[in-house]
Design a protein around this motif. Structure first.
Motif, short mmCIF file in Angstrom:
data_model
loop_
_atom_site.label_atom_id
_atom_site.label_comp_id
_atom_site.label_asym_id
_atom_site.label_seq_id
_atom_site.Cartn_x
_atom_site.Cartn_y
_atom_site.Cartn_z
N ILE A 133 0.85 -1.19 0.00
CA ILE A 133 0.00 0.00 0.00
C ILE A 133 0.88 1.24 0.00
CG2 ILE A 133 -1.61 1.36 1.39
CD1 ILE A 133 -2.83 -1.28 2.37
N ALA A 134 1.96 1.18 0.77
CA ALA A 134 2.87 2.33 0.88
C ALA A 134 3.56 2.65 -0.44
CB ALA A 134 3.91 2.06 1.97
N THR A 135 3.60 1.69 -1.35
CA THR A 135 4.17 1.92 -2.68
C THR A 135 3.11 2.42 -3.66
OG1 THR A 135 5.88 0.23 -2.39
CG2 THR A 135 5.29 0.79 -4.65
N LEU A 136 1.91 1.86 -3.61
CA LEU A 136 0.90 2.09 -4.63
C LEU A 136 0.00 3.28 -4.38
CD1 LEU A 136 -0.30 -1.60 -5.19
CD2 LEU A 136 1.37 -0.32 -6.54
N PRO A 166 16.14 1.82 2.41
CA PRO A 166 16.67 0.98 1.33
C PRO A 166 15.98 1.17 -0.02
CG PRO A 166 16.56 -0.28 3.34
CD PRO A 166 15.87 1.02 3.63
N ASP A 167 14.69 1.51 -0.03
CA ASP A 167 14.05 1.71 -1.34
C ASP A 167 13.97 3.18 -1.73
OD1 ASP A 167 11.96 2.63 0.22
OD2 ASP A 167 10.45 1.25 -0.59
N GLY A 168 14.69 4.04 -0.99
CA GLY A 168 14.85 5.42 -1.43
C GLY A 168 13.86 6.40 -0.83
N ILE A 169 14.19 7.68 -1.05
CA ILE A 169 13.36 8.76 -0.56
C ILE A 169 12.00 8.75 -1.25
CG2 ILE A 169 13.12 11.30 -0.48
CD1 ILE A 169 15.22 10.30 1.45
N GLY A 170 10.94 8.93 -0.48
CA GLY A 170 9.60 9.04 -1.04
C GLY A 170 8.93 7.73 -1.38
N ASN A 171 9.53 6.62 -1.01
CA ASN A 171 8.96 5.31 -1.34
C ASN A 171 8.42 4.62 -0.09
OD1 ASN A 171 9.48 5.48 -4.16
ND2 ASN A 171 11.64 5.09 -3.73
N SER A 172 8.15 3.34 -0.18
CA SER A 172 7.41 2.65 0.87
C SER A 172 8.11 2.68 2.22
CB SER A 172 7.12 1.21 0.46
OG SER A 172 8.30 0.45 0.33
N ASP A 173 9.45 2.52 2.25
CA ASP A 173 10.14 2.50 3.54
C ASP A 173 9.93 3.81 4.31
OD1 ASP A 173 11.15 -0.06 3.31
OD2 ASP A 173 12.98 0.59 2.30
N THR A 227 -9.32 -3.87 5.56
CA THR A 227 -8.49 -3.17 4.57
C THR A 227 -8.98 -1.75 4.36
OG1 THR A 227 -8.09 -5.28 3.48
CG2 THR A 227 -7.57 -3.29 2.23
N GLU A 228 -10.27 -1.58 4.25
CA GLU A 228 -10.83 -0.24 4.03
C GLU A 228 -10.53 0.68 5.22
OE1 GLU A 228 -15.24 1.65 3.39
OE2 GLU A 228 -14.61 -0.01 2.09
N ALA A 229 -10.68 0.15 6.43
CA ALA A 229 -10.37 0.95 7.62
C ALA A 229 -8.91 1.36 7.64
CB ALA A 229 -10.73 0.18 8.88
N ALA A 230 -8.03 0.43 7.27
CA ALA A 230 -6.59 0.74 7.23
C ALA A 230 -6.29 1.80 6.17
CB ALA A 230 -5.79 -0.53 6.95
N LEU A 231 -6.92 1.67 5.01
CA LEU A 231 -6.70 2.65 3.95
C LEU A 231 -7.15 4.05 4.38
CD1 LEU A 231 -7.69 0.59 0.79
CD2 LEU A 231 -5.47 1.67 1.19
N ARG A 232 -8.26 4.12 5.11
CA ARG A 232 -8.71 5.42 5.62
C ARG A 232 -7.64 6.04 6.53
NH1 ARG A 232 -13.97 6.75 4.87
NH2 ARG A 232 -15.36 5.09 4.14
N ASP A 233 -7.11 5.22 7.43
CA ASP A 233 -6.08 5.72 8.35
C ASP A 233 -4.83 6.15 7.59
OD1 ASP A 233 -7.70 5.26 10.52
OD2 ASP A 233 -6.73 3.38 11.11
#
Length: 363
Positions: free
Chosen positions: A128-131, A176-183, A327-333
């Motif tokens: 989710i943090a990537t997409l 490790p995956d760079g600035i502005g990405n999932s990490d 999943t929907e609750a997590a996405l809202r947060d």
């Protein structure tokens, strides 16, 4: 403004990065034309299609499926292996896709975002943090189902005095995956949950193969790392976790990764999408109930590597069955947090953004 190299360009670079040199081969599935619809109009169309197929009987499904462009065609699944999204491969190896009448082929990809957004693959999974950010910035991907919980943690040297996120104020966190990405997106939520200003921390891109050395040299004081990568360093006493989406109570029930479709494909082929998600859901339940066999299958197909016992230990920490309401609750947060951080720049409210990126297709 966020510290170090974290700029607006860094975040928006997620949308168009690495388009040159992707070189994904065409694999014979239905190629969809890019929609000219505005994001809000396209989201409404996708939501309408998903709602309609959720309520279909089996007979209605079969009749509607025959009218879809993807009917009788090969479905391109973007999957590059790995434990976390292993149920994608399991759906193929154990016949779950075939049971739904689907012909699925696995396509390697360099970037899930680019592959989905361009239509080079029809469906794939990722963080989710990537997409999420690219999806809000116009990349044509629609999230449809959760894949699993857990998989990354914030690590420090075991010998370090750092015990909690507030101890990292003024210090540097490696990504490790760079600035502005999932990490980074995941790490900012740790600090936010703990009441620590994300601007009080420095952020630095560090390659995975150099992250432990960077910790040992003092170049960084913490790093958000895949649990599978960190495992041997934890086992030998080099690293320890101070925050985790895998084991911490405030994160461990959230989905980490989601299954997503190219939005045009989803809009035109909602029954095909439903069949795929239903098959994936069955594969996920099988993985949850048979973790040792699941790990064996991943290794037999070269979809996972390294130490099999480590993979099984980690699989036992993950939940591969996450329902759509969770999943929907997590996405809202997450959307709420990302808007606060400025990662999502849209002025739309949370519900509107959610409708633009999330369309569960199972009843």
């Amino acid at each position: 403004m966020l510290n170090q190299d974290l700029t607006r360009r860094g975040f928006l670079g997620l949308v168009g990065a690495a388009t040159a040199g992707l070189g994904l081969a065409a694999c014979g599935s239905t190629q969809v034309e890019s929609s000219n619809a505005a994001p809000a109009e396209q989201a409404a169309t996708v939501q309408s299609a998903a709602e309609k197929v959720r309520g279909m009987s089996e007979q209605e499904e079969e009749e509607a499926w025959k009218k879809e462009p993807a009917y009788g065609k090969t479905l391109n699944l973007g999957y590059t292996g790995g434990l976390c999204l292993g149920a994608l491969g399991l759906g193929l190896s154990n016949g779950f896709y075939q049971d739904e009448g689907l012909d699925v082929t696995i396509v390697n990809m360099s970037s899930t975002t680019d592959a989905l957004g361009s239509g080079k693959v029809d469906v794939a999974g990722d963080h989710i943090a990537t997409l999420l950010v690219p999806a809000t910035n116009g990349v044509k991907l629609t999230m449809a189902h959760a894949a699993h919980t857990g998989c990354k943690s914030l690590y420090v040297l075991s010998s370090s005095d750092i015990q909690k996120t507030s101890d990292l104020v003024g210090k540097t966190v490696g990504l490790p995956d760079g600035i502005g990405n999932s990490d980074q997106n995941i790490s900012m939520r740790y600090f936010n949950k703990d009441g620590v200003d994300i601007n009080s921390v420095n952020w630095k891109a560090v390659t995975s193969d150099a992250v432990v050395q960077a910790l040992q040299s003092g170049e960084i004081q913490a790093a958000n790392i895949s649990d599978q990568f960190a495992y041997p360093f934890v086992a030998d006493g080099t690293l320890r976790a101070i925050r985790s989406i895998t084991t911490d109570d405030d994160f461990k029930n959230e989905p980490c990764c989601v299954v997503s479709f190219n939005t045009d494909f989803y809009q035109q082929n909602p029954v095909t999408a439903k069949k795929f998600v239903r098959a994936f859901s069955k594969a996920s339940q099988w993985a949850q109930d048979n973790k040792a066999e699941f790990v064996d299958i991943l290794f037999e197909n070269s979809w996972s590597s390294g130490d099999k016992d480590v993979a099984l230990d980690l699989a036992n920490k993950y939940n591969f069955v996450v329902n759509d309401s969770t999943t929907e609750a997590a996405l809202r947060d997450i959307i709420t947090d990302y808007k606060k951080f400025g990662v999502i720049e849209s002025k739309d409210d949370v519900d509107t953004i959610l409708d633009n990126v999330w369309a569960p297709v199972l009843a």
